[in-house]
Design a protein around this motif. Structure first.
Motif, PDB file in Angstrom:
ATOM      1  N   VAL A 116      -0.810   2.837 -11.782  1.00  0.00           N
ATOM      2  CA  VAL A 116       0.466   2.690 -11.077  1.00  0.00           C
ATOM      3  C   VAL A 116       0.423   3.385  -9.718  1.00  0.00           C
ATOM      4  O   VAL A 116       0.876   2.826  -8.702  1.00  0.00           O
ATOM      5  N   ILE A 117      -0.123   4.579  -9.681  1.00  0.00           N
ATOM      6  CA  ILE A 117      -0.223   5.301  -8.402  1.00  0.00           C
ATOM      7  C   ILE A 117      -1.037   4.498  -7.406  1.00  0.00           C
ATOM      8  O   ILE A 117      -0.655   4.358  -6.235  1.00  0.00           O
ATOM      9  N   MET A 118      -2.166   3.940  -7.857  1.00  0.00           N
ATOM     10  CA  MET A 118      -3.020   3.196  -6.937  1.00  0.00           C
ATOM     11  C   MET A 118      -2.383   1.874  -6.515  1.00  0.00           C
ATOM     12  O   MET A 118      -2.467   1.486  -5.352  1.00  0.00           O
ATOM     13  N   ILE A 119      -1.741   1.181  -7.445  1.00  0.00           N
ATOM     14  CA  ILE A 119      -1.115  -0.104  -7.089  1.00  0.00           C
ATOM     15  C   ILE A 119       0.002   0.086  -6.060  1.00  0.00           C
ATOM     16  O   ILE A 119       0.168  -0.722  -5.155  1.00  0.00           O
ATOM     17  N   LYS A 120       0.756   1.166  -6.188  1.00  0.00           N
ATOM     18  CA  LYS A 120       1.856   1.425  -5.261  1.00  0.00           C
ATOM     19  C   LYS A 120       1.369   2.090  -3.966  1.00  0.00           C
ATOM     20  O   LYS A 120       2.188   2.375  -3.092  1.00  0.00           O
ATOM     21  N   ASN A 121       0.087   2.310  -3.845  1.00  0.00           N
ATOM     22  CA  ASN A 121      -0.459   3.023  -2.709  1.00  0.00           C
ATOM     23  C   ASN A 121      -0.721   2.065  -1.552  1.00  0.00           C
ATOM     24  O   ASN A 121      -1.693   1.312  -1.557  1.00  0.00           O
ATOM     25  N   SER A 122       0.151   2.094  -0.583  1.00  0.00           N
ATOM     26  CA  SER A 122      -0.053   1.316   0.640  1.00  0.00           C
ATOM     27  C   SER A 122       0.656   2.033   1.784  1.00  0.00           C
ATOM     28  O   SER A 122       1.604   2.800   1.571  1.00  0.00           O
ATOM     29  N   ILE A 123       0.169   1.783   2.976  1.00  0.00           N
ATOM     30  CA  ILE A 123       0.752   2.419   4.154  1.00  0.00           C
ATOM     31  C   ILE A 123       0.584   1.472   5.333  1.00  0.00           C
ATOM     32  O   ILE A 123      -0.378   0.711   5.419  1.00  0.00           O
ATOM     33  N   SER A 124       1.538   1.530   6.205  1.00  0.00           N
ATOM     34  CA  SER A 124       1.476   0.757   7.439  1.00  0.00           C
ATOM     35  C   SER A 124       1.953   1.662   8.568  1.00  0.00           C
ATOM     36  O   SER A 124       3.023   2.267   8.473  1.00  0.00           O
ATOM     37  N   ASN A 125       1.139   1.769   9.617  1.00  0.00           N
ATOM     38  CA  ASN A 125       1.520   2.595  10.763  1.00  0.00           C
ATOM     39  C   ASN A 125       0.968   1.965  12.043  1.00  0.00           C
ATOM     40  O   ASN A 125       0.527   0.813  12.032  1.00  0.00           O
ATOM     41  N   ASP A 126       0.948   2.716  13.120  1.00  0.00           N
ATOM     42  CA  ASP A 126       0.487   2.202  14.414  1.00  0.00           C
ATOM     43  C   ASP A 126      -0.985   1.798  14.388  1.00  0.00           C
ATOM     44  O   ASP A 126      -1.425   1.009  15.220  1.00  0.00           O
ATOM     45  N   PHE A 127      -1.750   2.342  13.457  1.00  0.00           N
ATOM     46  CA  PHE A 127      -3.181   2.058  13.382  1.00  0.00           C
ATOM     47  C   PHE A 127      -3.500   0.855  12.497  1.00  0.00           C
ATOM     48  O   PHE A 127      -4.633   0.434  12.406  1.00  0.00           O
ATOM     49  N   GLY A 128      -2.496   0.321  11.814  1.00  0.00           N
ATOM     50  CA  GLY A 128      -2.684  -0.834  10.939  1.00  0.00           C
ATOM     51  C   GLY A 128      -2.123  -0.555   9.562  1.00  0.00           C
ATOM     52  O   GLY A 128      -1.464   0.454   9.321  1.00  0.00           O
ATOM     53  N   SER A 129      -2.381  -1.485   8.653  1.00  0.00           N
ATOM     54  CA  SER A 129      -1.920  -1.284   7.280  1.00  0.00           C
ATOM     55  C   SER A 129      -3.114  -1.161   6.356  1.00  0.00           C
ATOM     56  O   SER A 129      -4.193  -1.675   6.612  1.00  0.00           O
ATOM     57  N   LEU A 130      -2.850  -0.472   5.275  1.00  0.00           N
ATOM     58  CA  LEU A 130      -3.905  -0.201   4.308  1.00  0.00           C
ATOM     59  C   LEU A 130      -3.286  -0.185   2.919  1.00  0.00           C
ATOM     60  O   LEU A 130      -2.214   0.382   2.718  1.00  0.00           O
ATOM     61  N   SER A 131      -3.947  -0.853   1.982  1.00  0.00           N
ATOM     62  CA  SER A 131      -3.513  -0.808   0.592  1.00  0.00           C
ATOM     63  C   SER A 131      -4.751  -0.770  -0.285  1.00  0.00           C
ATOM     64  O   SER A 131      -5.877  -0.989   0.178  1.00  0.00           O
ATOM     65  N   TYR A 132      -4.525  -0.501  -1.566  1.00  0.00           N
ATOM     66  CA  TYR A 132      -5.659  -0.387  -2.483  1.00  0.00           C
ATOM     67  C   TYR A 132      -6.457  -1.683  -2.525  1.00  0.00           C
ATOM     68  O   TYR A 132      -7.676  -1.676  -2.712  1.00  0.00           O
ATOM     69  N   SER A 133      -5.800  -2.825  -2.329  1.00  0.00           N
ATOM     70  CA  SER A 133      -6.472  -4.122  -2.471  1.00  0.00           C
ATOM     71  C   SER A 133      -7.434  -4.422  -1.328  1.00  0.00           C
ATOM     72  O   SER A 133      -8.210  -5.371  -1.414  1.00  0.00           O
ATOM     73  N   THR A 134      -7.411  -3.622  -0.270  1.00  0.00           N
ATOM     74  CA  THR A 134      -8.356  -3.839   0.827  1.00  0.00           C
ATOM     75  C   THR A 134      -9.690  -3.147   0.587  1.00  0.00           C
ATOM     76  O   THR A 134     -10.632  -3.378   1.330  1.00  0.00           O
ATOM     77  N   LEU A 135      -9.763  -2.315  -0.443  1.00  0.00           N
ATOM     78  CA  LEU A 135     -10.999  -1.596  -0.754  1.00  0.00           C
ATOM     79  C   LEU A 135     -11.482  -1.973  -2.154  1.00  0.00           C
ATOM     80  O   LEU A 135     -10.761  -1.801  -3.143  1.00  0.00           O
ATOM     81  N   GLY A 136     -12.692  -2.471  -2.223  1.00  0.00           N
ATOM     82  CA  GLY A 136     -13.251  -2.938  -3.494  1.00  0.00           C
ATOM     83  C   GLY A 136     -13.303  -1.863  -4.563  1.00  0.00           C
ATOM     84  O   GLY A 136     -13.066  -2.138  -5.739  1.00  0.00           O
ATOM     85  N   ALA A 137     -13.609  -0.639  -4.166  1.00  0.00           N
ATOM     86  CA  ALA A 137     -13.702   0.455  -5.138  1.00  0.00           C
ATOM     87  C   ALA A 137     -12.354   0.694  -5.812  1.00  0.00           C
ATOM     88  O   ALA A 137     -12.290   0.926  -7.023  1.00  0.00           O
ATOM     89  N   PHE A 138     -11.285   0.604  -5.036  1.00  0.00           N
ATOM     90  CA  PHE A 138      -9.967   0.852  -5.600  1.00  0.00           C
ATOM     91  C   PHE A 138      -9.495  -0.326  -6.462  1.00  0.00           C
ATOM     92  O   PHE A 138      -8.798  -0.128  -7.454  1.00  0.00           O
ATOM     93  N   LYS A 139      -9.875  -1.548  -6.080  1.00  0.00           N
ATOM     94  CA  LYS A 139      -9.556  -2.697  -6.939  1.00  0.00           C
ATOM     95  C   LYS A 139     -10.279  -2.565  -8.276  1.00  0.00           C
ATOM     96  O   LYS A 139      -9.705  -2.848  -9.325  1.00  0.00           O
TER      97      LYS A 139
END
Length: 172
Positions: free
Chosen positions: A32-55
């Motif tokens: 649950v912590i990892m699935i809800k882990n996403s961020i978007s800021n001036d440098f771009g957005s990032l979520s767990y699904s963009t990294l294979g290790a986290f998926k």
């Protein structure tokens, strides 16, 4: 079966139940912590699904939680005769889940480490300078997954002891 065997069996079942329920709870929390882990800021957005290790970590935690629940029900709630095929099945599945969770935790820990420290040899800077909260949540999720792997190592010891104390190891 005398009273001493029943107490050991009851204690063994209680310990195993606690370990399986705890591993299920920690797997779900990590997931649950990892699935809800996403961020978007001036440098771009990032979520767990963009990294294979986290998926891989999320998928492995889902499998582990499901197996923990089903094995707890199968081993604890449904009383039946202890048989060699049943013990071998539990032993082998415990081994598979142990190694899968350990692998997911290890590869995710490496990813988190690189996010925090970067790799100066290839001029890769720390991503956590820009995505701090994402890194902190990912770290918590990885720590929980590594705790699950410790619990599953314990469950593997229990299932191997149960199997090999009652039956001989296979002959080559």
């Amino acid at each position: 079966m005398d009273k001493t065997d029943q107490n050991v069996n009851r204690t063994e079942r209680t310990v195993e139940t606690v370990l399986r329920v705890a591993s299920m709870a920690l797997s779900i929390a990590s997931l649950v912590i990892m699935i809800k882990n996403s961020i978007s800021n001036d440098f771009g957005s990032l979520s767990y699904s963009t990294l294979g290790a986290f998926k891989y970590l999320v998928n492995t935690n889902g499998v582990c939680a499901t197996y923990s629940l089903l094995s707890a029900i199968f081993l604890i709630a449904i009383p039946c005769r202890i048989s060699k095929p049943r013990l071998w099945t539990v032993f082998l599945l415990d081994q598979v889940v142990t190694y899968a969770v350990l692998a997911a935790g290890a590869v995710s820990a490496e990813t988190v480490y690189l996010a925090y420290k970067g790799n100066l040899n290839i001029t890769w800077s720390s991503a956590c300078d820009y995505y701090g909260i994402f890194c902190h949540k990912a770290l918590v999720s990885v720590i929980l997954a590594l705790l699950v792997s410790v619990l599953y190592v314990s469950l593997s010891f229990i299932s191997s002891y149960r199997l090999f104390s009652r039956f001989e190891a296979p002959k080559q």
